[in-house]
Write an enzyme that holds these catalytic residues in place. Structure first.
Site, PDB file in Angstrom:
ATOM      1  N   ASP A  12      23.002 -13.066  -6.144  1.00  0.00           N
ATOM      2  CA  ASP A  12      22.623 -14.069  -5.034  1.00  0.00           C
ATOM      3  C   ASP A  12      22.695 -12.491  -4.765  1.00  0.00           C
ATOM      4  O   ASP A  12      22.378 -12.212  -5.185  1.00  0.00           O
ATOM      5  CB  ASP A  12      23.546 -14.166  -4.985  1.00  0.00           C
ATOM      6  CG  ASP A  12      23.931 -15.186  -2.805  1.00  0.00           C
ATOM      7  OD1 ASP A  12      23.105 -16.658  -3.698  1.00  0.00           O
ATOM      8  OD2 ASP A  12      24.130 -15.116  -2.824  1.00  0.00           O
ATOM      9  N   ASN A  17      14.485 -11.086  -2.788  1.00  0.00           N
ATOM     10  CA  ASN A  17      13.508 -11.895  -3.339  1.00  0.00           C
ATOM     11  C   ASN A  17      12.996 -12.900  -3.231  1.00  0.00           C
ATOM     12  O   ASN A  17      11.703 -13.623  -3.492  1.00  0.00           O
ATOM     13  CB  ASN A  17      14.390 -12.354  -4.459  1.00  0.00           C
ATOM     14  CG  ASN A  17      13.925 -11.566  -5.987  1.00  0.00           C
ATOM     15  OD1 ASN A  17      12.981 -11.059  -5.665  1.00  0.00           O
ATOM     16  ND2 ASN A  17      15.121 -11.702  -6.974  1.00  0.00           N
ATOM     17  N   THR A  23      12.747 -18.919  -6.242  1.00  0.00           N
ATOM     18  CA  THR A  23      13.397 -19.399  -5.057  1.00  0.00           C
ATOM     19  C   THR A  23      12.381 -19.419  -4.171  1.00  0.00           C
ATOM     20  O   THR A  23      11.745 -21.203  -3.102  1.00  0.00           O
ATOM     21  CB  THR A  23      14.709 -18.986  -4.698  1.00  0.00           C
ATOM     22  OG1 THR A  23      15.087 -18.653  -5.627  1.00  0.00           O
ATOM     23  CG2 THR A  23      15.159 -19.711  -3.462  1.00  0.00           C
ATOM     24  N   LYS A  78      30.239 -20.185  -8.320  1.00  0.00           N
ATOM     25  CA  LYS A  78      29.355 -19.478  -7.340  1.00  0.00           C
ATOM     26  C   LYS A  78      30.634 -18.033  -7.492  1.00  0.00           C
ATOM     27  O   LYS A  78      32.025 -17.999  -7.657  1.00  0.00           O
ATOM     28  CB  LYS A  78      30.090 -19.714  -5.869  1.00  0.00           C
ATOM     29  CG  LYS A  78      28.667 -18.528  -5.424  1.00  0.00           C
ATOM     30  CD  LYS A  78      27.502 -19.342  -5.391  1.00  0.00           C
ATOM     31  CE  LYS A  78      26.049 -18.606  -4.680  1.00  0.00           C
ATOM     32  NZ  LYS A  78      24.755 -18.873  -4.588  1.00  0.00           N
TER      33      LYS A  78
HETATM   34  O1  2IT Z   1      21.799 -19.673  -4.464  1.00  0.00           O
HETATM   35  C1  2IT Z   1      22.077 -19.832  -5.587  1.00  0.00           C
HETATM   36  O2  2IT Z   1      21.327 -21.369  -5.792  1.00  0.00           O
HETATM   37  C2  2IT Z   1      21.705 -18.823  -6.169  1.00  0.00           C
HETATM   38  N1  2IT Z   1      22.035 -17.806  -5.998  1.00  0.00           N
HETATM   39  C3  2IT Z   1      20.740 -18.497  -7.821  1.00  0.00           C
HETATM   40  C4  2IT Z   1      21.948 -19.338  -8.952  1.00  0.00           C
HETATM   41  C5  2IT Z   1      21.270 -19.625 -10.375  1.00  0.00           C
HETATM   42  O3  2IT Z   1      22.577 -19.051 -11.265  1.00  0.00           O
HETATM   43  O4  2IT Z   1      20.103 -18.620 -10.448  1.00  0.00           O
END
Ligand code: 2IT
Length: 449
Positions: free
Chosen positions: A166, A241, A210, A126
């Protein structure tokens, strides 16, 4: 609790005393692992957990950029390469004022388990910055992203570390970041970032993934109870999103999202965020950079509650999809009192540990954890990486089919893991255990370092 687990938690509390979010997620995950640690004494013998709670590598870097008025600004950039045992580090970048090491580390730790649950070859990472995108011009955002990538590019790569978006980082920022990476490397290595625009290697369905994944997961939970999504009302938070994807898929399947929230309050739309116009407006609102949800209420003539959160609204399903620690004990009690049956976390760690425990103890309330529910995002990022390395483009149907299968598998793996350790139908513990198992096996196999 098991003495080894308590000692690791104590160690984290001492070492990370100034990072409460990180301590919180470690306590939440580790407390689920008790039966696993007892059944597998080899983990304690190798002191695996003390290594698992320590990032392999975490660094900061200076990010200087010029504002449109000619003034110079200096922010801090972060990347936490938490665990690479099962694949290249993978996880988003968050640009938000409140970003500090505790936020990056908690997100990185969650990401390790989430990515493992997808069953795909991605480790956990991250990053981000305390840069505040609110009110910045496009040119300012571009200069910031270019400067950020100048500092980061040496430490990432398609087989090394693959950042994505993110909060505060969407397709626009990813575009600027990738442009700078390509310029510096002199090569078209587009597998280095995911969430790209379709024209240069982004995956179809990634923007929706997501939210779609969260709804597919929810369908599994409903099926377990002999219910269906059709006709259900859902309270969401946020208007980014993720919430947009939930609105799209929920509407398609006959359910209704009736709340959205922002830093300014929440809106209640009893007809649901359910028309193409309303759903499209979420994207417009997010892109405006104003970061207020009241605009929706003004445009569509629905109720706006200034300064409040939507958790008091009576609905069938609550899906906190905005940010960490959005639901505290007080709101959890309200949710339970409203007779909500399904509490489906979507944002990373949206519930405080005491509130989560309280909700899980309520008879008739089913709790699903974010690291499973929101894993469709990063899973589709891994599908984007696969397409980039194959130099192929998959159809929308193909990506959506794989996403759907992955979410079904995450759900059933979680159910089975909890059952295997005698915990019954416990989606929270099941996700932690299933995510842990794969990373633990890989770390044990690769030796101590
Ligand atoms: O929290 C998450 O899983 C994301 N922000 C996406 C991470 C990603 O590598 O697509």
């Amino acid at each position: 609790m098991n003495a080894y687990l308590s000692s690791v938690i104590e160690h984290v509390k001492t070492r990370h005393a100034n990072e409460p979010e990180f301590v919180q997620t470690v306590e939440e995950v580790l407390s689920s692992l008790e039966p696993v640690i007892e059944k597998h004494p080899e983990y304690e013998k190798a002191d695996l957990l003390t290594r698992m709670v320590e990032p392999e590598r975490m660094f900061t870097f200076r990010v200087c950029w010029m504002a449109d008025d000619g003034t110079w600004h200096t922010n801090i950039g972060y990347r936490c390469q938490f665990n690479g045992a099962i694949g290249p580090y993978k996880g988003g970048l968050r640009f938000q004022k409140n970003v500090y090491p505790g936020i990056i580390k908690f997100l990185g730790f969650e990401q390790v388990f989430k990515n493992s649950l997808t069953g795909l070859p991605i480790g956990g990472g991250k990053g981000g910055s305390d840069f505040d995108p609110a009110g910045k011009s496009d040119a300012e955002i571009m200069r910031f992203c270019q400067s950020f990538m100048q500092a980061l590019y040496r430490y990432i790569g398609p087989d090394v570390d693959v950042p994505a978006g993110d909060m505060g980082v969407g397709a626009k920022e990813i575009g600027y970041l990738y442009g700078e990476y390509r310029r510096l490397k002199g090569a078209f290595e587009n597998g280095v970032l995911t969430g790209k625009g379709f024209s240069y290697g982004g995956s179809l369905i990634r923007p929706e993934a997501t939210g779609f994944g969260a709804v597919y997961y929810l369908e599994n939970v409903l099926k377990h109870e002999g219910e269906e999504l059709k006709g259900k009302t859902i309270a969401c938070a946020g208007f980014g999103n993720v919430t947009w994807g939930i609105c799209k898929k929920a509407t398609e399947l006959g359910a209704k999202v009736v709340t959205l929230s922002g830093p300014d309050g929440y809106v209640y739309d009893p007809d649901g965020v359910a028309t193409a116009e309303k759903i499209a407006y979420l994207v417009e609102m997010r892109n405006s950079g104003r970061n207020v949800v009241k605009d929706y209420a003004d445009k569509f003539g629905v109720e706006f509650h200034a300064g409040e959160k939507p958790w008091g609204v009576k609905v069938d399903v609550v899906m906190p999809s905005a940010m960490q620690n959005d639901v505290h004990m007080e709101q959890a009690k309200q949710i339970a009192a409203n007779g909500v049956k399904y509490y489906i976390e979507v944002a990373n760690m949206p519930t405080t540990n005491d509130a989560l425990k309280f909700l899980m103890e309520q008879p008739g309330v089913i709790v699903a954890p974010s690291k499973a529910v929101n894993a469709g995002g990063v899973a589709t990022s891994a599908l984007e990486m696969a397409q980039n390395s194959e130099r192929l483009v998959w159809t929308e149907e193909e990506v959506d089919k794989q996403l759907h299968q992955i979410m079904d598998t995450i759900y059933s793996m979680s159910v089975e893991a909890a059952e295997m350790y005698g915990l019954g139908y416990n989606l929270v513990a099941g996700a932690n255990i299933a995510g842990f198992q794969r990373v633990a096996d890989a770390m044990m196999a690769q030796g101590v370092f």
